[in-house]
Structure formats: C-alpha cells, structure tokens
Scaffold this motif. Sequence first.
Motif, mmCIF file in Angstrom:
data_model
loop_
_atom_site.group_PDB
_atom_site.id
_atom_site.type_symbol
_atom_site.label_atom_id
_atom_site.label_comp_id
_atom_site.label_asym_id
_atom_site.label_seq_id
_atom_site.Cartn_x
_atom_site.Cartn_y
_atom_site.Cartn_z
ATOM 1 N N PRO A 62 0.802 -1.225 0.000
ATOM 2 C CA PRO A 62 0.000 0.000 0.000
ATOM 3 C C PRO A 62 0.837 1.280 0.000
ATOM 4 O O PRO A 62 0.373 2.321 -0.476
ATOM 5 C CB PRO A 62 -0.828 -0.120 1.288
ATOM 6 N N ASN A 63 2.077 1.204 0.512
ATOM 7 C CA ASN A 63 2.911 2.413 0.565
ATOM 8 C C ASN A 63 4.053 2.397 -0.448
ATOM 9 O O ASN A 63 4.998 3.187 -0.332
ATOM 10 C CB ASN A 63 3.495 2.589 1.974
ATOM 11 N N ASP A 72 0.864 2.500 -10.483
ATOM 12 C CA ASP A 72 0.167 1.254 -10.824
ATOM 13 C C ASP A 72 0.488 0.803 -12.248
ATOM 14 O O ASP A 72 0.462 -0.390 -12.546
ATOM 15 C CB ASP A 72 -1.354 1.438 -10.703
#
Length: 364
Positions: free
Chosen positions: A97-98, A103
């Motif tokens: 998540p970090n 993406d």
Amino acid sequence: MEKPANVQSSVETLMKAYAVQCFCEPVVAIERGDHQPLGSEVVVEVMRCGICHTDLHLQDGYYDLGGGKRANLVDRGIRPPVIMGHEVLGRLVAKGPNAAIDDSAIGKTFLVYPWLGCGECEVCQAGKENLCAKPRYIGVARAGGYAEQCVVPDPKYLVDVTGIEPALAATYACSGLTAYSALRKVTIDKQDDLLVLMGLGGVGLSGLQIALALGYRRIAVADIDADKREFALKCGASLTLDPRDGDALSVLADAGGAAAVVDFVGNSATATFAIASLRKGGTCIVVGLFGGDITLSLPPLVQRAITLQGSFVGNLDELKELIELAKSGVIDPLPIETVAFDEVNAALERLRAGHVKGRLVLAR
Ligand SMILES: [Zn+2]
Ligand SMILES: [Zn+2]
C-alpha cells in the motif's frame, strides 16, 4: 535470514523456490505461501536469475580465509533455508500500500538491485548500502531469485532495463556491477597506462568488456585457461598471459608494469601475482572472493608506494550508471547460457568445476 512470509492469502497459493536446506548439499525445491506485499514492499515474478560464484560459497556455508581458517555464514546469521540468487530480473506483479511506484508499472520488467543495507544508517543514507554493517542482501541474507517470486522491500531498488536483453540485464546486478564499481576505483591514464585484469570468469569477462567500453586502451589479461586468454584477445585485450609462466611478471614489467590491477579471482596466488606486477605508485584492487591469504612485506609497500584496496559489489547509483552505459550500446554482451530453473544443481556444479564461459542464467 528473512522471516518466513507471515501473511498468506486466504486462498492458499504456493510459490516454488530452490533452497539450500543443509550447507554442502544440493539445493532442493521447496514451496512457500505467496507473499502479500506490506508497506513499501513490491513483488516480482522472477524471469531470469544469474548464477554467481558467491552462490557456491552460500551453498558451502563458508568462505575460506586461508591458513585453515573459515568465515562461517552461520556466524553472520545466515542459516538454511537459503534461497539464493542475487541477479534477479522479474516482472512486477504486486505492490504494498505504501510502495512509491505507479500502478502502470505493474506488469513491467525490472532489474532488482540486491545489495541492500539497513536503509537507515549514515552509510545507507549516503547511498552506499552495499557497505552497510547490517546487510540484508537479496539472495544472501533474505530470499533471492532462485524462486518463482522475489520480494523487494522498496520499489527504489527496481531498475528499468528496457532495451537490454533480459538474461544479460540480470547479470549486471552482480557480475557487471562488481566489475564496474572496481573499475571506477581505477584512476590511471586510459590511453597510456597498463591495466591488468586477473581471471576471466563471469565477473572478469564483464570487467574486460566494461573496461573496453570505458576507453581503456592498454589492457593485459592474466588467466590460467588458454581458451579464455584467446577469447580475451578477440574481445580486445592487448596482451594476455598465464600467470603461472615463469616470465609472466617480466613480460608485464617490460610493458611498463601495471598501473592498476583488478584481481577478479582473489586467491593467494592471484593476489600475490597482482601485487608483484604493480609498478611504483600502482593500485591493486581485489574483487574476487575465491579465498586464501597473502603475506605482505611492509617496506616494499612503502617504498613502492602501492595501494591495496578491496571492492565489494557496488551501490545503486553505480548500477544505474552501468545500465545507462549498457543501454548506450557500448558494452559488448557477456556470453550467456540460459538454463531451466529445475536444472539449477547441474548448473552450480558446472560453475564449481570452472567450465563456464561467461555466465549461466536461470530462465523461465
Ligand atoms: Zn554475485
Ligand atoms: Zn545501513
């Protein structure tokens, strides 16, 4: 060692890896739960992984220090299972998540910088993670690329190698980087001074090609293997010799003596020869980890004003520089033979026997 993956998906999927389960024994196939990346971690699906001489030491569980002494890996906290492989090229398949990577990078192929330090100390902050006192090298202290997947703590260690043949790109993470970093420590006149390279294994051959790309014009190569010497001449070395020949040192002395030597073998015989070949003011850089020791008389060290230096792999910036150099097309490719991952033991034994020209790279 890396802690076992502590988070597994609820639907258990298994990842195949090849691990040293007992030192001095063949690696064995094991299965591990797929790792869900946490925090800044990223996961790559391994496409290529180079096989390095260092892997033989990891398999053995020690380095020979000479004089009957050994540096045991367990004393450095390295215990089986060891998933080796530090020349890792893979496709980005998951990010934590970090993780600071877009993406859109998912699915792209990257080279992994493996020589990680603690990331926090002054040495690491100065960009010299390879020299950190608390190393966590991928494929050494944490799980590496002899596997279907490899976890990398942060996307900053992923290097874009677009345009470079994948198996060749993998080798830049260790053999190429090690050679490049050693050659960056050489400060001689590239046109006139004699550079001596000892040992044409995977790293030494990389060293020859990178030295040529960097513009060194007087390169002597010393190797005990006639085929490798002949190959060095074809690559562009100006002089080759067998260091066991009685007149090898006088041949180098007649050529002006070595302004710098890079010893890519690093055993007692090669280091002794390398130091003896130096002209006054010359520098010997030892890179190889074959093992052994030397006796050094101190007055000649002073009187000849020579420098003896070690060089261990390289830092992330150096890898990026090397990749840029490779992308520019000036480095001749290292001869590479790809082998299937499940033939890793046979490949390790071939490397141990010294019958590999260039690099063996696991591929899928
Ligand atoms: Zn290596
Ligand atoms: Zn550190």
